[in-house]
Write an enzyme that holds these catalytic residues in place. Structure first.
Site, mmCIF file in Angstrom:
data_model
loop_
_atom_site.group_PDB
_atom_site.id
_atom_site.type_symbol
_atom_site.label_atom_id
_atom_site.label_comp_id
_atom_site.label_asym_id
_atom_site.label_seq_id
_atom_site.Cartn_x
_atom_site.Cartn_y
_atom_site.Cartn_z
ATOM 1 N N SER A 1 0.675 -1.176 -0.131
ATOM 2 C CA SER A 1 -0.100 -0.100 -0.027
ATOM 3 C C SER A 1 0.895 1.258 -0.136
ATOM 4 C CB SER A 1 -0.853 0.036 1.363
ATOM 5 O OG SER A 1 -1.461 1.176 1.309
ATOM 6 N N TYR B 1 -1.248 -0.060 10.717
ATOM 7 C CA TYR B 1 -1.553 -0.937 9.453
ATOM 8 C C TYR B 1 -0.133 -0.662 8.422
ATOM 9 C CZ TYR B 1 -3.017 -0.946 4.684
ATOM 10 O OH TYR B 1 -3.108 -1.305 3.275
ATOM 11 N N LYS C 1 2.623 -3.573 6.712
ATOM 12 C CA LYS C 1 2.787 -3.616 5.085
ATOM 13 C C LYS C 1 4.542 -3.703 4.913
ATOM 14 C CE LYS C 1 -1.311 -4.347 3.712
ATOM 15 N NZ LYS C 1 -1.418 -5.542 3.067
HETATM 16 C C1 WQD Z 1 -9.494 9.278 1.194
HETATM 17 C C2 WQD Z 1 -9.537 10.836 1.392
HETATM 18 C C3 WQD Z 1 -9.678 10.901 3.902
HETATM 19 C C4 WQD Z 1 -13.695 9.120 4.299
HETATM 20 C C5 WQD Z 1 -7.182 3.855 2.187
HETATM 21 C C6 WQD Z 1 -6.579 2.989 3.157
HETATM 22 C C7 WQD Z 1 -5.220 2.515 2.572
HETATM 23 C C8 WQD Z 1 -5.566 1.925 1.012
HETATM 24 C C9 WQD Z 1 -6.364 3.078 0.172
HETATM 25 C C10 WQD Z 1 -5.198 -0.497 1.004
HETATM 26 C C11 WQD Z 1 -8.809 10.848 2.922
HETATM 27 C C12 WQD Z 1 -10.905 11.440 3.347
HETATM 28 C C13 WQD Z 1 -12.522 9.797 3.851
HETATM 29 C C14 WQD Z 1 -14.431 10.216 4.924
HETATM 30 C C15 WQD Z 1 -12.917 12.074 4.389
HETATM 31 N N1 WQD Z 1 -6.138 0.692 1.106
HETATM 32 N N2 WQD Z 1 -12.203 11.001 3.965
HETATM 33 N N3 WQD Z 1 -14.429 11.509 4.620
HETATM 34 O O1 WQD Z 1 -7.189 6.830 3.510
HETATM 35 O O2 WQD Z 1 -6.228 7.359 1.325
HETATM 36 O O3 WQD Z 1 -6.528 5.066 2.137
HETATM 37 O O4 WQD Z 1 -7.621 3.089 1.059
HETATM 38 O O5 WQD Z 1 -4.265 -0.271 0.772
HETATM 39 O O6 WQD Z 1 -4.693 1.492 3.308
HETATM 40 O O7 WQD Z 1 -6.433 3.503 4.341
HETATM 41 O O8 WQD Z 1 -8.519 6.376 1.538
HETATM 42 O O9 WQD Z 1 -10.894 6.604 1.196
HETATM 43 O O10 WQD Z 1 -10.183 6.141 3.376
HETATM 44 O O11 WQD Z 1 -9.786 8.305 2.477
HETATM 45 O O12 WQD Z 1 -12.695 13.361 4.408
HETATM 46 O O13 WQD Z 1 -15.841 10.160 5.409
HETATM 47 O O14 WQD Z 1 -10.892 10.902 1.895
HETATM 48 O O15 WQD Z 1 -9.381 12.003 5.104
HETATM 49 O O16 WQD Z 1 -8.069 12.082 2.771
HETATM 50 P P1 WQD Z 1 -7.034 6.630 2.212
HETATM 51 P P2 WQD Z 1 -9.978 6.833 2.225
#
Ligand code: WQD
Length: 371
Positions: free
Chosen positions: A146, A170, A174
């Protein structure tokens, strides 16, 4: 009959796993065995993948082609070595050509609350899997890593040479597993391993037959927006986790790529583990490499909300609240190494990702739980 190569996909019933199985079946060169504990997936996904692959068989399909659309599925807890062994025993020594290891817990925030559970499920389980693979003479491994391994990277877009410095348990799981693979491959050149550092997968197969359906409320932005638009998540307002980041509109920037492009990257990586592949230099100290899977294009939270507003017609309201623990300002890939060495491409644009996500969600308002 053409001899299909047996490949185990762990987490096969999950969002990424089910799309990876689909593209493996499209090659007609692999027979897929799925291992999943269904912690965050639905067995129905596997039936859907098989049906989709069977529906695309050519009229002159061979017996091997038909065989390649079947999935042998085992409910198995990878933290229990005996359960892993029982699966490999069915195929015997040398019976499994390779393993694509996707199964893992992946919520950054959750990992800070239950780190031991993350280390057991993401690290110990990977070690047990590799040990059983060695016992059964299986030495080809594609690992689901990741972008979170980069922590807060010093350079954007991020090259693979960037120092690994994960901030969350997490992300550290990785990094640890990549380190384990590097040490293993340095210890024994019969091993070939590729780690794929996912950026942010999005969308669904264009048929709408398979898609993202996490158990419980989605933690990730795009599935949450899709479920809000169909009314599965009742929230009227999206909580945006901070707009005080050093980014164009203050919200976090991520590199979103279509799940089908991400899945195709797995087939390229698996094929690269074949003895005839040129990806590894015969004189290298170890046959282990890591690649970014991303588009190389960063998009902010508000840009995603806007794109989903256009795709769904849903009038999203949002409120800015505090930052989410573990979030970093920008994770945008430099994808050139995978493009150059694996032939990886991620052509689908954001509009296509949102269109395919919405097509999946409207056809499956309750996900795989159709009742
Ligand atoms: C994206 C952006 C949040 C929800 C995740 C996993 C990572 C990888 C990819 C596996 C961020 C913002 C989110 C909400 C928000 N998976 N957000 N309100 O965190 O980049 O990565 O998926 O490998 O391990 O952590 O993705 O979709 O959770 O967030 O503002 O209700 O959207 O802060 O900036 P992330 P995400």
């Amino acid at each position: 009959m053409t001899t299909l190569k047996n490949v185990i996909v762990t987490g096969g019933a999950g969002y990424i796993g089910s799309h990876v199985i689909y593209v493996l079946q499209k090659t007609r060169r692999y027979k897929v065995i799925s291992i999943d504990n269904h912690h965050n997936s639905h067995p129905a996904a596997l039936d859907r993948v098989s049906k989709l692959s069977q529906s695309e068989l050519p009229d002159d399909a061979t017996d091997a082609d038909r065989e390649s659309t079947k999935i042998e599925s085992y409910k198995c807890d990878l933290t229990q070595p005996e359960q892993i062994k029982a699966v490999f025993e069915k195929y015997g020594k040398g019976g499994i050509w390779g393993v694509i290891h996707i199964a893992a817990y992946k919520a950054v925030g959750e990992s800070t609350q239950i780190p031991l559970t993350y280390y057991a499920n993401n690290v110990s389980a990977t070690v047990f899997l590799l040990q059983v693979m060695a016992d059964y003479e299986c030495h080809r491994f594609v690992y689901s890593s990741s972008a979170t391994v980069y922590g807060t990277p010093p350079v954007i877009p991020i090259p693979e040479s960037t120092k690994l410095q994960a901030d969350s348990p997490y992300g550290k799981t990785k990094v640890m597993c990549e380190t384990i693979l590097d040490d293993l491959c340095h210890s024994d050149k019969s091993w070939r391993a590729i780690s794929l550092r996912y950026f942010n997968p999005a969308g669904a197969h264009p048929s709408g037959q398979i898609g993202e359906d996490p158990r419980g409320r989605p933690g990730n932005l795009l599935p949450l927006l899709a479920q809000m638009a169909v009314g599965r998540v009742k929230d009227a307002t999206l909580k945006v986790f901070g707009n005080d980041y050093p980014t164009p509109d203050g919200t976090c920037v991520r590199d979103y790529l279509h799940i089908m492009d991400l899945a195709s990257g797995h087939v390229l990586a698996l094929d690269a583990l074949a003895p005839e592949s040129k990806v590894f230099d015969a004189n290298a100290d170890a046959f282990f490499k890591a690649y970014n899977l991303g588009k190389g294009k960063g998009l902010s939270v508000l840009q995603i909300v806007d794109a989903m507003r256009k795709a769904t017609g849903f009038d999203y309201k949002y409120e800015i609240i505090g930052r989410r623990r573990g979030d970093v300002p920008d994770l945008t890939a430099d994808p050139t190494l995978a493009e150059k060495e694996l032939g990886f491409k991620a052509p689908a644009n954001l509009e296509t990702m949102c269109r395919d996500l919405w097509n999946w969600q409207t056809k499956n308002r309750l996900g795989y739980d159709t009742q």
